[in-house]
Design a protein around this motif. Structure first.
Motif, PDB file in Angstrom:
ATOM      1  N   VAL A  76       0.826  -1.207   0.000  1.00  0.00           N
ATOM      2  CA  VAL A  76       0.000   0.000   0.000  1.00  0.00           C
ATOM      3  C   VAL A  76       0.866   1.265   0.000  1.00  0.00           C
ATOM      4  CG1 VAL A  76      -0.364   0.540   2.466  1.00  0.00           C
ATOM      5  CG2 VAL A  76      -2.244   0.750   0.873  1.00  0.00           C
ATOM      6  N   ARG A  93      -5.930   2.018  -8.499  1.00  0.00           N
ATOM      7  CA  ARG A  93      -5.711   2.068  -7.049  1.00  0.00           C
ATOM      8  C   ARG A  93      -6.649   1.102  -6.327  1.00  0.00           C
ATOM      9  NH1 ARG A  93      -6.106   7.652  -7.719  1.00  0.00           N
ATOM     10  NH2 ARG A  93      -8.026   7.639  -6.481  1.00  0.00           N
ATOM     11  N   LEU A  94      -7.895   1.088  -6.764  1.00  0.00           N
ATOM     12  CA  LEU A  94      -8.901   0.258  -6.118  1.00  0.00           C
ATOM     13  C   LEU A  94      -8.551  -1.222  -6.235  1.00  0.00           C
ATOM     14  CD1 LEU A  94     -11.431   1.168  -4.609  1.00  0.00           C
ATOM     15  CD2 LEU A  94     -12.771   0.645  -6.662  1.00  0.00           C
ATOM     16  N   GLN A  97      -5.837  -2.005  -3.817  1.00  0.00           N
ATOM     17  CA  GLN A  97      -6.338  -1.951  -2.447  1.00  0.00           C
ATOM     18  C   GLN A  97      -7.081  -3.230  -2.081  1.00  0.00           C
ATOM     19  OE1 GLN A  97      -8.637   1.656  -2.474  1.00  0.00           O
ATOM     20  NE2 GLN A  97      -6.822   2.974  -2.361  1.00  0.00           N
ATOM     21  N   VAL A 100      -4.504  -5.795  -1.304  1.00  0.00           N
ATOM     22  CA  VAL A 100      -3.979  -5.612   0.054  1.00  0.00           C
ATOM     23  C   VAL A 100      -4.967  -6.168   1.078  1.00  0.00           C
ATOM     24  CG1 VAL A 100      -3.456  -3.869   1.802  1.00  0.00           C
ATOM     25  CG2 VAL A 100      -2.524  -3.638  -0.507  1.00  0.00           C
ATOM     26  N   VAL A 139     -10.911  -1.680   2.252  1.00  0.00           N
ATOM     27  CA  VAL A 139     -10.832  -0.691   1.177  1.00  0.00           C
ATOM     28  C   VAL A 139     -11.545   0.595   1.582  1.00  0.00           C
ATOM     29  CG1 VAL A 139     -11.516  -0.187  -1.201  1.00  0.00           C
ATOM     30  CG2 VAL A 139     -10.580  -2.433  -0.617  1.00  0.00           C
ATOM     31  N   ILE A 142      -9.315   2.504   4.196  1.00  0.00           N
ATOM     32  CA  ILE A 142      -8.136   3.061   3.520  1.00  0.00           C
ATOM     33  C   ILE A 142      -8.517   4.339   2.778  1.00  0.00           C
ATOM     34  CG2 ILE A 142      -6.533   2.716   1.591  1.00  0.00           C
ATOM     35  CD1 ILE A 142      -6.307  -0.206   2.426  1.00  0.00           C
ATOM     36  N   ASN A 143      -9.612   4.311   2.054  1.00  0.00           N
ATOM     37  CA  ASN A 143     -10.033   5.486   1.280  1.00  0.00           C
ATOM     38  C   ASN A 143     -10.599   6.585   2.169  1.00  0.00           C
ATOM     39  OD1 ASN A 143      -9.708   5.088  -1.759  1.00  0.00           O
ATOM     40  ND2 ASN A 143     -10.574   3.134  -1.141  1.00  0.00           N
ATOM     41  N   ASN A 146      -7.643   8.377   3.328  1.00  0.00           N
ATOM     42  CA  ASN A 146      -7.035   9.042   2.186  1.00  0.00           C
ATOM     43  C   ASN A 146      -7.819  10.309   1.814  1.00  0.00           C
ATOM     44  OD1 ASN A 146      -6.878   8.741  -1.289  1.00  0.00           O
ATOM     45  ND2 ASN A 146      -5.079   9.139  -0.068  1.00  0.00           N
ATOM     46  N   ASP A 211      -0.315  10.185  -0.372  1.00  0.00           N
ATOM     47  CA  ASP A 211      -1.251   9.062  -0.449  1.00  0.00           C
ATOM     48  C   ASP A 211      -0.657   7.824   0.203  1.00  0.00           C
ATOM     49  OD1 ASP A 211      -3.134  10.561  -1.735  1.00  0.00           O
ATOM     50  OD2 ASP A 211      -2.627   9.862  -3.747  1.00  0.00           O
ATOM     51  N   MET A 215      -2.953   6.141   3.139  1.00  0.00           N
ATOM     52  CA  MET A 215      -3.415   4.772   2.911  1.00  0.00           C
ATOM     53  C   MET A 215      -2.751   3.802   3.880  1.00  0.00           C
ATOM     54  SD  MET A 215      -4.125   4.281  -1.167  1.00  0.00           S
ATOM     55  CE  MET A 215      -2.490   4.690  -1.778  1.00  0.00           C
ATOM     56  N   LEU A 219      -4.819   1.513   6.474  1.00  0.00           N
ATOM     57  CA  LEU A 219      -4.646   0.065   6.536  1.00  0.00           C
ATOM     58  C   LEU A 219      -4.284  -0.376   7.958  1.00  0.00           C
ATOM     59  CD1 LEU A 219      -4.216  -2.783   5.286  1.00  0.00           C
ATOM     60  CD2 LEU A 219      -1.823  -2.106   4.917  1.00  0.00           C
TER      61      LEU A 219
END
Length: 352
Positions: A76, A93-94, A97, A100, A139, A142-143, A146, A211, A215, A219
């Protein structure tokens, strides 16, 4: 030793990586969405990750499922650095993610097995569905972190609020042996915040987490929250964890809902985040930071109070959903609300 190691390694790297950031092109330049002055390095996230990694190895302290955690974190952080450098597509990116999240759920076996008694009819056990719900949650968090990273100190400060809340709940639930995980992250986060906010003694070396940092923090927080809410002796209930990160989650949900209504990509960046609203309403960046962190702390305090007072989980859940609806409505109609407040004599509130 883990605490001091993480702190001093982060402190050293935050200074050393500044010229490296310019060589690699990992810098942030002002544009129509960014009002900061000058070219700022985006190596805060990388410094924090390396500091935690070094502290874990050197002091022989390991976060639970350490190889999988550090693998997921490395992926990440690398993804974030590539995005900072080359501005990757949202879909790309998605996809990474979710990869991850898969490391966390399947490889580390750190996934949601129960949601607790959310609706008042007994505990909701997830079974195989827990793996897939964990992917979505990872996800999402994380977003969320972000997206909230928009002004100096905000993502880091919000992370500090969440991590300190986690430490407190671990202590009161007699899980003190587990506090080194969040404390290690706090130790690496503090020197970053000192540089990021240009605190006295740390001025002249402005750094953003980028980022990669937001992120990575997202996470790490979701990893710890899932770990501490599942199993036979959880440190807190799942709904408590939701309240701890309630403000970033609600802000993300409201933003995505508004973008979807306009027919836009839900991951498309804009200037309609909570911090943008505070600033456009007339508050300075510092005042906006304090106001949002206080608001985030209130969410966390509700979660802590609900946990300590053993408020039924379904009450906490429905209260959260109700607040989410109210929050979304206010955000969608914020400028109308502010104009009406001005009519009632609050002339210090500006509407741009």
């Amino acid at each position: 030793m883990p605490i001091f190691t993480a702190f001093f390694v982060a402190l050293l790297l935050l200074v050393v990586m500044t010229p490296v950031a310019h060589q690699w092109g990992l810098v942030d330049q002002p544009d129509y969405r960014k009002n900061h002055k000058g070219i700022v390095p985006l190596t805060g996230g990388l410094a924090m990750f390396v500091a935690i990694l070094v502290a874990s190895f050197v002091t022989d302290y390991w976060l639970k499922n350490d190889p999988q955690y550090f693998t997921a974190a490395a992926v990440v952080v690398t993804l974030g650095m590539l995005d900072d450098r080359f501005d990757l597509s949202a879909k790309g990116r998605l996809a990474f993610q979710f990869g991850v999240a898969a490391i966390m759920a399947w490889s580390a076996q750190n996934y949601l097995t129960s949601l607790g008694d959310l609706i008042g009819f007994g505990e909701i056990n997830l079974g195989l569905a827990g793996y897939f719900l964990t992917l979505v949650c990872v996800v999402g968090v994380i977003n969320a972190f972000n997206m909230i990273d928009g002004i100096d100190g905000l993502a880091g400060g919000m992370s500090l609020v969440v991590l300190l809340s986690v430490v407190f709940l671990l202590l009161v639930s007699q899980n003190g042996a587990a506090i080194m995980g969040p404390v290690l992250v706090i130790s690496a986060l503090v020197p970053f915040l000192a540089f990021n906010l240009s605190i006295k003694g740390f001025k002249g070396n402005k750094i953003f987490m980028g980022d990669s940092g937001s992120m990575f923090i997202g996470l790490t927080i979701v990893w710890l929250l899932v770990e501490y809410t599942q199993g036979t002796q959880p440190a807190m209930r799942p709904i408590t964890a939701v309240w701890l990160i309630g403000l970033p989650l609600m802000d993300m949900a409201a933003i995505m809902y508004r973008r979807a209504r306009k027919g836009q990509s839900v991951l498309k960046p804009d200037r309609q985040h909570l911090h943008n609203i505070f600033i456009r309403a007339g508050l300075s960046s510092n005042k906006s930071l304090v106001a949002i962190l206080l608001l985030g702390s209130m969410y966390a305090l509700v979660g802590i109070a609900g946990e300590m007072l053993n408020v039924p989980e379904y009450i906490m859940f429905w209260a959260f959903l109700l607040l989410l609806v109210i929050y979304s409505y206010v955000i969608q109609n914020i400028w109308i609300i502010l104009r009406r407040l001005r009519r009632f004599g609050k002339s210090d509130i500006q509407v741009s």
